[in-house]
Design a protein around this motif. Structure first.
Motif, PDB file in Angstrom:
ATOM      1  N   LEU A  97       0.830  -1.198   0.000  1.00 58.55           N
ATOM      2  CA  LEU A  97       0.000   0.000   0.000  1.00 58.55           C
ATOM      3  C   LEU A  97       0.867   1.251   0.000  1.00 58.55           C
ATOM      4  CD1 LEU A  97      -2.505  -1.234   2.744  1.00 58.55           C
ATOM      5  CD2 LEU A  97      -2.718  -1.478   0.261  1.00 58.55           C
ATOM      6  N   SER A  98       0.220   2.404  -0.132  1.00 63.29           N
ATOM      7  CA  SER A  98       0.947   3.669  -0.169  1.00 63.29           C
ATOM      8  C   SER A  98       0.177   4.732   0.587  1.00 63.29           C
ATOM      9  CB  SER A  98       1.146   4.120  -1.619  1.00 63.29           C
ATOM     10  OG  SER A  98      -0.116   4.362  -2.231  1.00 63.29           O
ATOM     11  N   SER A  99       0.887   5.794   0.953  1.00 70.84           N
ATOM     12  CA  SER A  99       0.209   6.897   1.643  1.00 70.84           C
ATOM     13  C   SER A  99      -0.892   7.474   0.769  1.00 70.84           C
ATOM     14  CB  SER A  99       1.226   7.987   2.014  1.00 70.84           C
ATOM     15  OG  SER A  99       1.881   8.482   0.845  1.00 70.84           O
ATOM     16  N   TRP A 100      -0.621   7.599  -0.549  1.00 71.08           N
ATOM     17  CA  TRP A 100      -1.609   8.219  -1.428  1.00 71.08           C
ATOM     18  C   TRP A 100      -2.814   7.321  -1.698  1.00 71.08           C
ATOM     19  CZ3 TRP A 100       3.335   6.856  -2.916  1.00 71.08           C
ATOM     20  CH2 TRP A 100       3.464   5.847  -3.874  1.00 71.08           C
ATOM     21  N   SER A 101      -2.584   6.014  -1.813  1.00 66.73           N
ATOM     22  CA  SER A 101      -3.728   5.123  -2.036  1.00 66.73           C
ATOM     23  C   SER A 101      -4.611   5.059  -0.792  1.00 66.73           C
ATOM     24  CB  SER A 101      -3.263   3.722  -2.429  1.00 66.73           C
ATOM     25  OG  SER A 101      -2.560   3.091  -1.373  1.00 66.73           O
ATOM     26  N   LEU A 102      -3.995   5.091   0.385  1.00 70.10           N
ATOM     27  CA  LEU A 102      -4.784   5.051   1.612  1.00 70.10           C
ATOM     28  C   LEU A 102      -5.456   6.385   1.880  1.00 70.10           C
ATOM     29  CD1 LEU A 102      -2.590   2.827   3.942  1.00 70.10           C
ATOM     30  CD2 LEU A 102      -4.623   2.205   2.618  1.00 70.10           C
ATOM     31  N   MET A 103      -4.848   7.489   1.434  1.00 67.10           N
ATOM     32  CA  MET A 103      -5.524   8.788   1.516  1.00 67.10           C
ATOM     33  C   MET A 103      -6.848   8.728   0.771  1.00 67.10           C
ATOM     34  SD  MET A 103      -6.098  11.425  -0.879  1.00 67.10           S
ATOM     35  CE  MET A 103      -4.701  11.450  -2.000  1.00 67.10           C
ATOM     36  N   ARG A 104      -6.835   8.098  -0.404  1.00 69.91           N
ATOM     37  CA  ARG A 104      -8.066   7.984  -1.188  1.00 69.91           C
ATOM     38  C   ARG A 104      -9.098   7.113  -0.470  1.00 69.91           C
ATOM     39  NH1 ARG A 104      -4.662   6.151  -6.490  1.00 69.91           N
ATOM     40  NH2 ARG A 104      -3.414   8.068  -6.773  1.00 69.91           N
ATOM     41  N   GLU A 105      -8.622   6.140   0.285  1.00 68.00           N
ATOM     42  CA  GLU A 105      -9.510   5.223   1.003  1.00 68.00           C
ATOM     43  C   GLU A 105     -10.054   5.836   2.286  1.00 68.00           C
ATOM     44  OE1 GLU A 105     -11.507   1.623   1.963  1.00 68.00           O
ATOM     45  OE2 GLU A 105     -10.504   2.190   0.100  1.00 68.00           O
ATOM     46  N   TYR A 106      -9.163   6.481   3.075  1.00 65.44           N
ATOM     47  CA  TYR A 106      -9.543   6.946   4.411  1.00 65.44           C
ATOM     48  C   TYR A 106      -9.719   8.462   4.510  1.00 65.44           C
ATOM     49  CZ  TYR A 106      -8.108   2.235   5.905  1.00 65.44           C
ATOM     50  OH  TYR A 106      -7.987   0.883   6.060  1.00 65.44           O
ATOM     51  N   ASP A 107      -9.326   9.206   3.476  1.00 64.14           N
ATOM     52  CA  ASP A 107      -9.555  10.656   3.397  1.00 64.14           C
ATOM     53  C   ASP A 107      -8.860  11.459   4.507  1.00 64.14           C
ATOM     54  OD1 ASP A 107     -10.610  12.848   2.006  1.00 64.14           O
ATOM     55  OD2 ASP A 107     -12.321  12.990   3.359  1.00 64.14           O
ATOM     56  N   PHE A 108      -7.657  11.055   4.909  1.00 59.09           N
ATOM     57  CA  PHE A 108      -6.889  11.851   5.871  1.00 59.09           C
ATOM     58  C   PHE A 108      -6.109  12.932   5.124  1.00 59.09           C
ATOM     59  CE2 PHE A 108      -4.546   7.933   4.877  1.00 59.09           C
ATOM     60  CZ  PHE A 108      -3.381   8.450   4.332  1.00 59.09           C
ATOM     61  N   LYS A 109      -5.596  13.899   5.873  1.00 60.99           N
ATOM     62  CA  LYS A 109      -4.862  15.030   5.299  1.00 60.99           C
ATOM     63  C   LYS A 109      -3.485  15.157   5.932  1.00 60.99           C
ATOM     64  CE  LYS A 109      -8.950  17.822   4.144  1.00 60.99           C
ATOM     65  NZ  LYS A 109      -9.918  16.724   4.353  1.00 60.99           N
ATOM     66  N   ASP A 110      -2.598  15.851   5.231  1.00 62.94           N
ATOM     67  CA  ASP A 110      -1.276  16.139   5.767  1.00 62.94           C
ATOM     68  C   ASP A 110      -1.370  17.322   6.725  1.00 62.94           C
ATOM     69  OD1 ASP A 110       1.443  15.937   6.185  1.00 62.94           O
ATOM     70  OD2 ASP A 110       1.994  16.131   4.075  1.00 62.94           O
ATOM     71  N   LEU A 111      -0.252  17.692   7.325  1.00 63.68           N
ATOM     72  CA  LEU A 111      -0.231  18.768   8.308  1.00 63.68           C
ATOM     73  C   LEU A 111      -0.777  20.080   7.772  1.00 63.68           C
ATOM     74  CD1 LEU A 111       3.263  18.251  10.023  1.00 63.68           C
ATOM     75  CD2 LEU A 111       1.008  17.640  10.926  1.00 63.68           C
ATOM     76  N   ASP A 112      -0.548  20.338   6.472  1.00 65.38           N
ATOM     77  CA  ASP A 112      -0.996  21.602   5.895  1.00 65.38           C
ATOM     78  C   ASP A 112      -2.428  21.547   5.378  1.00 65.38           C
ATOM     79  OD1 ASP A 112      -0.710  20.021   3.668  1.00 65.38           O
ATOM     80  OD2 ASP A 112       0.773  21.285   2.669  1.00 65.38           O
ATOM     81  N   GLY A 113      -3.123  20.460   5.656  1.00 61.85           N
ATOM     82  CA  GLY A 113      -4.517  20.333   5.243  1.00 61.85           C
ATOM     83  C   GLY A 113      -4.712  19.841   3.822  1.00 61.85           C
ATOM     84  N   THR A 114      -3.610  19.568   3.099  1.00 56.16           N
ATOM     85  CA  THR A 114      -3.710  19.067   1.731  1.00 56.16           C
ATOM     86  C   THR A 114      -3.595  17.544   1.713  1.00 56.16           C
ATOM     87  OG1 THR A 114      -1.338  19.179   1.243  1.00 56.16           O
ATOM     88  CG2 THR A 114      -2.628  21.203   0.912  1.00 56.16           C
ATOM     89  N   GLN A 115      -3.785  16.982   0.523  1.00 58.12           N
ATOM     90  CA  GLN A 115      -3.719  15.535   0.342  1.00 58.12           C
ATOM     91  C   GLN A 115      -2.792  15.203  -0.833  1.00 58.12           C
ATOM     92  OE1 GLN A 115      -8.114  15.103   0.088  1.00 58.12           O
ATOM     93  NE2 GLN A 115      -7.929  13.716   1.840  1.00 58.12           N
ATOM     94  N   PRO A 116      -1.475  15.320  -0.615  1.00 60.94           N
ATOM     95  CA  PRO A 116      -0.542  15.055  -1.714  1.00 60.94           C
ATOM     96  C   PRO A 116      -0.724  13.657  -2.299  1.00 60.94           C
ATOM     97  CG  PRO A 116       0.611  15.190   0.407  1.00 60.94           C
ATOM     98  CD  PRO A 116      -0.783  15.683   0.630  1.00 60.94           C
ATOM     99  N   ASP A 117      -0.831  13.616  -3.611  1.00 55.39           N
ATOM    100  CA  ASP A 117      -1.071  12.355  -4.323  1.00 55.39           C
ATOM    101  C   ASP A 117       0.135  12.071  -5.215  1.00 55.39           C
ATOM    102  OD1 ASP A 117      -1.993  10.228  -5.896  1.00 55.39           O
ATOM    103  OD2 ASP A 117      -4.066  10.964  -5.846  1.00 55.39           O
TER     104      ASP A 117
END
Length: 296
Positions: A252-272
């Motif tokens: 898995l990857s941070s970006w694929s799991l971002m799409r699954e769980y919708d978490f954000k980075d410290l700055d409020g963005t979702q780098p893909d």
């Protein structure tokens, strides 16, 4: 849900620190392990310490417990295991190979001792951690094992052979452990960050966490950089997912799991990073002609 007990192997800095802190943010007790303490430096020669990380875990809302542990030494890991009554999450993030990697040098012209040191630091440590800590999970019939790697497939990107073998070996370890542990109620998987904004990376680029975007003038791909907290939030999402077993054996990857769980980075963005990589390197788009904000 009962308070989680986690071990983060290699939690001194980088991904390990971000993961430990984000596990703390969901209330976990985190055994923060590594070699660098306030009284004893490791060969990495970095200023970050396990005590610093443990304090950040506690500040985030969890309980950070600093334990010096050299994962290349089985006795150290046995001593760590003896302190645990149970273990819910094991994050295997040991690395320590950077001083020995010779990117850009043909393997047959490289330093063999350095090549073997990369393997010892990156693979043998992971095997020792699994061998000594997995029995806790098997006995309790539950747990989550996350093998931290670099990359989510076997594409070769021109890196040094020992580095490639280590990172692909970690993915294959997760695949095998995912199959072996399933019948024991334990889930094992591999996880990679994207373009990680570690302390060493920031230092190398001559920027800080506050002004990191200035470094995009040197490397446009740094516009996709993610903080170590991003992969930490991926781990926290996995650790609290009642259906996490569906990921067993996967890379898995941070970006694929971002799409699954919708978490954000410290700055409020979702780098893909995955979509950026596919568009820039796969489709040949000019990175200077696209808006990085569209990928965050």
């Amino acid at each position: 849900m009962a308070e989680l007990v986690a071990v983060v192997a290699g939690a001194t800095r980088g991904c390990g620190r971000g993961i430990a802190v984000e596990l703390g943010a969901i209330g976990a007790t985190v055994y923060v392990t590594g070699r660098t303490t306030r009284s004893s430096a490791s060969p990495m020669n970095r200023p970050e310490t396990i005590e610093d990380t443990a304090e950040l875990v506690t500040k985030a809302g969890g309980k950070g417990i600093a334990v010096r542990c050299d994962f290349s030494v089985a006795a150290d890991v046995e001593a760590l295991a003896s302190r645990l009554d149970r273990l819910d999450v094991l994050v295997n993030d040991v690395w320590g190979g950077d001083p020995f990697v010779e990117h850009g040098t043909p393997f047959w012209e490289s330093d063999l001792d350095k090549a073997l040191a990369v393997h010892r630091n990156g693979i043998e440590t992971h095997l020792i951690a699994l061998h000594k800590l997995l029995p806790l999970m098997v006995r309790q019939g539950s747990g989550l094992v996350i093998e931290v790697t670099d990359g989510d497939d076997e594409t070769y990107h021109g890196v040094a052979l020992p580095y490639y073998l280590v990172k692909s070996g970690i993915r294959r370890t997760a695949q095998a452990m995912g199959a072996q542990l399933r019948e024991h109620g334990v889930t094992a998987l591999a996880l990679t960050p994207g373009f990680i904004r570690s302390e060493a990376m920031l230092e190398g680029m001559g920027v800080t966490e506050e002004n990191w975007r200035d470094a995009t003038a040197q490397d446009i791909h740094f516009s996709m950089a993610e903080s170590p907290h991003y992969i930490g939030r991926a781990v926290a999402a996995l650790a609290t997912d009642p259906n996490v077993a569906r990921w067993a054996g996967k890379s898995l990857s941070s970006w694929s799991l971002m799409r699954e769980y919708d978490f954000k980075d410290l700055d409020g963005t979702q780098p893909d990073w995955g979509r950026w990589y596919d568009d820039i390197f796969g489709k040949g788009l000019d990175p200077h002609a696209v808006d990085p904000a569209d990928y965050r």
